[in-house]
Design a protein around this motif. Structure first.
Motif, PDB file in Angstrom:
ATOM      1  N   PRO A 129       0.836  -1.207   0.000  1.00 47.94           N
ATOM      2  CA  PRO A 129       0.000   0.000   0.000  1.00 47.94           C
ATOM      3  C   PRO A 129       0.865   1.248   0.000  1.00 47.94           C
ATOM      4  O   PRO A 129       1.868   1.328   0.723  1.00 47.94           O
ATOM      5  N   ALA A 168      -8.255   2.268  -4.202  1.00 45.58           N
ATOM      6  CA  ALA A 168      -8.054   0.949  -3.599  1.00 45.58           C
ATOM      7  C   ALA A 168      -6.868   0.225  -4.217  1.00 45.58           C
ATOM      8  O   ALA A 168      -6.130  -0.483  -3.522  1.00 45.58           O
ATOM      9  N   ALA A 172      -4.877  -0.502  -1.155  1.00 42.54           N
ATOM     10  CA  ALA A 172      -5.162  -1.883  -0.757  1.00 42.54           C
ATOM     11  C   ALA A 172      -5.010  -2.789  -1.964  1.00 42.54           C
ATOM     12  O   ALA A 172      -5.965  -3.419  -2.419  1.00 42.54           O
ATOM     13  N   LEU A 180     -12.257  -4.899   0.604  1.00 40.85           N
ATOM     14  CA  LEU A 180     -11.078  -4.053   0.784  1.00 40.85           C
ATOM     15  C   LEU A 180     -10.317  -4.356   2.071  1.00 40.85           C
ATOM     16  O   LEU A 180      -9.086  -4.262   2.108  1.00 40.85           O
ATOM     17  N   HIS A 181     -11.012  -4.700   3.145  1.00 41.15           N
ATOM     18  CA  HIS A 181     -10.285  -4.975   4.394  1.00 41.15           C
ATOM     19  C   HIS A 181      -9.423  -6.227   4.262  1.00 41.15           C
ATOM     20  O   HIS A 181      -8.325  -6.287   4.830  1.00 41.15           O
ATOM     21  N   ARG A 183      -8.153  -7.320   1.357  1.00 41.09           N
ATOM     22  CA  ARG A 183      -7.049  -6.928   0.465  1.00 41.09           C
ATOM     23  C   ARG A 183      -5.955  -6.210   1.254  1.00 41.09           C
ATOM     24  O   ARG A 183      -4.760  -6.464   1.066  1.00 41.09           O
ATOM     25  N   LEU A 184      -6.384  -5.318   2.145  1.00 30.75           N
ATOM     26  CA  LEU A 184      -5.413  -4.558   2.927  1.00 30.75           C
ATOM     27  C   LEU A 184      -4.641  -5.483   3.873  1.00 30.75           C
ATOM     28  O   LEU A 184      -3.409  -5.392   3.984  1.00 30.75           O
ATOM     29  N   SER A 187      -2.200  -7.548   1.838  1.00 33.17           N
ATOM     30  CA  SER A 187      -1.062  -6.783   1.315  1.00 33.17           C
ATOM     31  C   SER A 187      -0.003  -6.553   2.392  1.00 33.17           C
ATOM     32  O   SER A 187       1.179  -6.379   2.078  1.00 33.17           O
ATOM     33  N   ILE A 341      -4.999   3.444   6.305  1.00 31.45           N
ATOM     34  CA  ILE A 341      -6.352   3.049   6.706  1.00 31.45           C
ATOM     35  C   ILE A 341      -7.286   4.247   6.666  1.00 31.45           C
ATOM     36  O   ILE A 341      -8.399   4.180   6.125  1.00 31.45           O
ATOM     37  N   LEU A 344      -8.002   5.396   2.946  1.00 28.83           N
ATOM     38  CA  LEU A 344      -8.867   4.476   2.218  1.00 28.83           C
ATOM     39  C   LEU A 344     -10.309   4.603   2.689  1.00 28.83           C
ATOM     40  O   LEU A 344     -11.244   4.649   1.886  1.00 28.83           O
TER      41      LEU A 344
END
Length: 381
Positions: A129, A168, A172, A180-181, A183-184, A187, A341, A344
């Motif tokens: 990110p 995103a 992310a 998305l959470h 993906r984050l 990552s 965080i 995003l």
């Protein structure tokens, strides 16, 4: 007497009960249940006196306007979010409750009054990110996206989905079919942090007319592209008094590890510096977002000690900036994780504010109250 009854507070303020309750909800007057009768409230006398002095006599319109833009009455009407009674609401829904199960995508749909975000059709990005990548991606869109004026709400919502997908991919990066959470978390190679990240993203999606939301609305009011409004919001968020306040929290924790929590806090206060980890003007009884997040993971010992000593010394509870820094430490996330965080999450709120401002059709153009040298009306130009 440090606390006043409702009758005493109303007598001092010379106002209606509704105004008193509004001042409490906006954090201007602290309140607590009356020990003698929990159905009644008591009001902090110093807060009441301060407001009474401020409102004594009639004030010029420009004085009122100058005061309201600094933690005062909302300067714009909005249906998106509000803080009242120490709780945060998105379009009437309690955010602490929403964060129990909702994703950021579902929250965006609520804030935008539209359908949930579809999966991105673009290829998944690679690399960690990156806030820099988000800035570059948004800047690239600004030069090619159409202005927002004259375009329907449905078309703007579709464009908002695309902008969120662009952000995103930078903040992310990962498989486009994942929320998305996740993906984050993936990552950062911290899948166990996924649920806490989900909660944080929902809790941070919007927060009334904060500095970055106002910046986004000003940009959108000019008719600029939605991506330009989000870029304005992101730039504003990076300030140390806004989204980058976590850096001050980290600095306090580092000092506490060296000096001890009490000494680190006292030294910061003695130097005349603000403790970013504690208190929030809109939450006199504690930042509900911090409480909702901190209940989801064990607090690292150094954070627990600072929290305990700080709340005792300062008299304010820890806020969302503290909670984000603590979460990053608890899950061993990268140091810049809090601003990633925050960015995003909040881009969904910026897009909601931008679209609402566009729909109003109004240009935000306040007047300046000039305080410089008197104009020389006789000089020629």
């Amino acid at each position: 007497m440090p606390w006043l009854t409702t009758h005493e507070a109303l007598q001092a303020l010379k106002t209606k009960p509704q105004t008193l309750y509004a001042n409490v909800s906006r954090g201007r007057i602290r309140a607590k249940p009356d020990p003698a009768d929990p159905r009644r409230s008591l009001y902090h006398a110093a807060d009441v006196r301060r407001l009474a002095d401020r409102h004594a006599g009639r004030r010029k319109a420009e004085t009122v306007a100058a005061e309201t833009i600094r933690w005062g009455d909302p300067v714009l009407s909005s249906t998106i979010s509000t803080v009242t009674g120490g709780r945060l609401f998105y379009r009437g829904k309690d955010v602490a409750n929403l964060a129990e199960t909702a994703t950021l995508e579902q929250t965006a749909a609520l804030l935008w009054n539209g359908a949930e975000m579809p999966a991105s059709a673009t290829a998944a990005a690679h690399g960690p990110p990156s806030l820099q990548a988000a800035f570059l991606a948004l800047a690239g869109r600004v030069t090619s996206d159409l202005p927002s004026l004259g375009r329907s709400p449905a078309v703007l919502r579709r464009e908002a989905h695309g902008i969120l997908a662009t952000i995103a991919d930078a903040l992310a990066p990962g498989a486009s079919d994942q929320p998305l959470h996740r993906r984050l978390a993936a990552s950062w190679h911290r899948p166990e942090a996924g649920d806490c990240l989900r909660r944080a993203l929902v809790l941070l999606a919007d927060h009334e007319l904060n500095a970055s939301a106002f910046a986004a609305r000003v940009t959108a009011s000019s008719g600029a592209a939605l991506s330009a409004a989000v870029l304005s919001g992101l730039a504003t968020l990076t300030g140390p008094l806004h989204g980058a306040a976590w850096q001050s929290v980290d600095a306090l924790i580092e000092a506490a590890c060296t000096l001890g929590p009490a000494q680190a806090i006292r030294r910061t206060l003695a130097q005349g510096n603000r403790l970013s980890a504690f208190g929030h003007p809109l939450y006199p009884d504690g930042d509900i977002r911090a409480l909702a997040l901190l209940s989801q993971f064990p607090l690292p010992p150094e954070f627990a000690e600072v929290r305990e000593r700080g709340e005792e010394i300062v008299g304010e509870k820890v806020n969302i900036d503290f909670a984000l820094a603590a979460m990053a430490a608890a899950f061993d996330l990268p140091r810049e994780a809090p601003i990633i965080i925050f960015s995003l999450a909040r881009c969904t709120g910026w897009l909601a504010h931008a679209m609402e401002q566009i729909e109003s059709g109004e240009l935000i153009r306040p007047r300046a109250r000039y305080t410089g040298p008197a104009p020389d009306m006789k000089s020629s130009t």
